[in-house]
Write an enzyme that holds these catalytic residues in place. Structure first.
Site, PDB file in Angstrom:
ATOM      1  CB  ILE A   1      -1.080   0.002   1.315  1.00 47.98           C
ATOM      2  CG1 ILE A   1      -2.287   0.837   0.947  1.00 47.98           C
ATOM      3  CG2 ILE A   1      -0.246   0.232   2.513  1.00 47.98           C
ATOM      4  CD1 ILE A   1      -3.364   0.462   1.689  1.00 47.98           C
TER       5      ILE A   1
ATOM      6  N   GLY B   1      12.362  -4.359  12.218  1.00 50.84           N
ATOM      7  CA  GLY B   1      11.564  -3.625  11.264  1.00 50.84           C
ATOM      8  C   GLY B   1      10.258  -4.093  10.905  1.00 50.84           C
ATOM      9  CD  GLN B   2       7.318  -9.566  11.639  1.00 57.97           C
ATOM     10  OE1 GLN B   2       8.181 -10.033  11.989  1.00 57.97           O
ATOM     11  NE2 GLN B   2       6.484 -10.094  10.927  1.00 57.97           N
TER      12      GLN B   2
ATOM     13  CG  HIS C   1       5.188  -9.605   4.915  1.00 56.40           C
ATOM     14  ND1 HIS C   1       4.631  -9.447   6.433  1.00 56.40           N
ATOM     15  CD2 HIS C   1       6.119  -8.290   4.867  1.00 56.40           C
ATOM     16  CE1 HIS C   1       5.209  -8.343   6.807  1.00 56.40           C
ATOM     17  NE2 HIS C   1       5.945  -7.535   5.854  1.00 56.40           N
TER      18      HIS C   1
HETATM   19  P1  AMP Z   1       6.863  -4.936   7.374  1.00 53.87           P
HETATM   20  O1  AMP Z   1       7.707  -3.800   8.023  1.00 53.87           O
HETATM   21  O2  AMP Z   1       7.773  -5.861   7.027  1.00 53.87           O
HETATM   22  O3  AMP Z   1       6.170  -5.533   8.579  1.00 53.87           O
HETATM   23  O4  AMP Z   1       5.947  -4.387   6.365  1.00 53.87           O
HETATM   24  C1  AMP Z   1       4.686  -4.389   6.373  1.00 53.87           C
HETATM   25  C2  AMP Z   1       4.385  -3.797   4.958  1.00 53.87           C
HETATM   26  O5  AMP Z   1       2.937  -3.921   4.799  1.00 53.87           O
HETATM   27  C3  AMP Z   1       4.579  -2.288   4.836  1.00 53.87           C
HETATM   28  O6  AMP Z   1       5.341  -1.976   3.536  1.00 53.87           O
HETATM   29  C4  AMP Z   1       3.143  -1.476   4.641  1.00 53.87           C
HETATM   30  O7  AMP Z   1       3.328  -0.558   3.688  1.00 53.87           O
HETATM   31  C5  AMP Z   1       2.628  -2.733   4.081  1.00 53.87           C
HETATM   32  N1  AMP Z   1       1.087  -2.647   4.373  1.00 53.87           N
HETATM   33  C6  AMP Z   1       0.410  -2.077   5.498  1.00 53.87           C
HETATM   34  N2  AMP Z   1      -0.854  -2.199   5.371  1.00 53.87           N
HETATM   35  C7  AMP Z   1      -0.976  -2.717   3.953  1.00 53.87           C
HETATM   36  C8  AMP Z   1      -2.123  -3.063   3.231  1.00 53.87           C
HETATM   37  N3  AMP Z   1      -3.722  -2.806   4.036  1.00 53.87           N
HETATM   38  N4  AMP Z   1      -2.330  -3.292   2.050  1.00 53.87           N
HETATM   39  C9  AMP Z   1      -0.935  -3.657   1.297  1.00 53.87           C
HETATM   40  N5  AMP Z   1       0.249  -3.376   2.202  1.00 53.87           N
HETATM   41  C10 AMP Z   1       0.220  -2.817   3.390  1.00 53.87           C
END
Ligand code: AMP
Ligand code: ZN
Length: 110
Positions: free
Chosen positions: A32, A92-93, A99
């Protein structure tokens, strides 16, 4: 599905996402807040908090996720790409459903 997990809600179809691939085991959708021209997330349908929650029983699933990266990157027109798995708050999660990030067409700012 785990209650209050954002990505479980996306898997269940309760929150919309731009899905670029889906099968019985995984869903792949665009981030997003993209940090590159192409930035998608490879997400297992099974809820696993992080790489720290995985064991040998998840080996096949993790391998499948990694092997999807080059296939989907090529479909997105990328010649090369960067992958990232953030693990734990100190890693950084932010979303605690494992994912794999795939970035291409410009370097991410991380
Ligand atoms: P992380 O920091 O590795 O946990 O990454 C989480 C990722 O999820 C970040 O890059 C966010 O921009 C992404 N994210 C959060 N909410 C959504 C959403 N509703 N749809 C798609 N990506 C998302
Ligand atoms: Zn989840």
């Amino acid at each position: 599905m785990t209650a209050d997990c954002l990505f479980c809600k996306i898997v269940a179809g309760n929150i919309p996402a731009t899905t670029i691939y889906e099968d019985d085991d995984v869903i792949v959708f665009n981030d997003i807040k993209p940090m590159a021209k192409v930035h998608f997330l490879i997400v297992p349908k099974l809820h696993l908090d992080s790489l720290k929650s995985c064991d040998v029983s998840h080996q096949q699933l993790l391998g499948k996720m990694l092997l999807l990266a080059p296939k989907l990157a090529a479909e997105q027109g990328l010649q090369g790409f960067k992958t990232l798995i953030n693990t734990g708050r100190e890693g950084g999660q932010e979303v605690f459903h494992i994912h794999v990030h795939v970035f291409g067409g410009g370097l991410p700012n991380t």
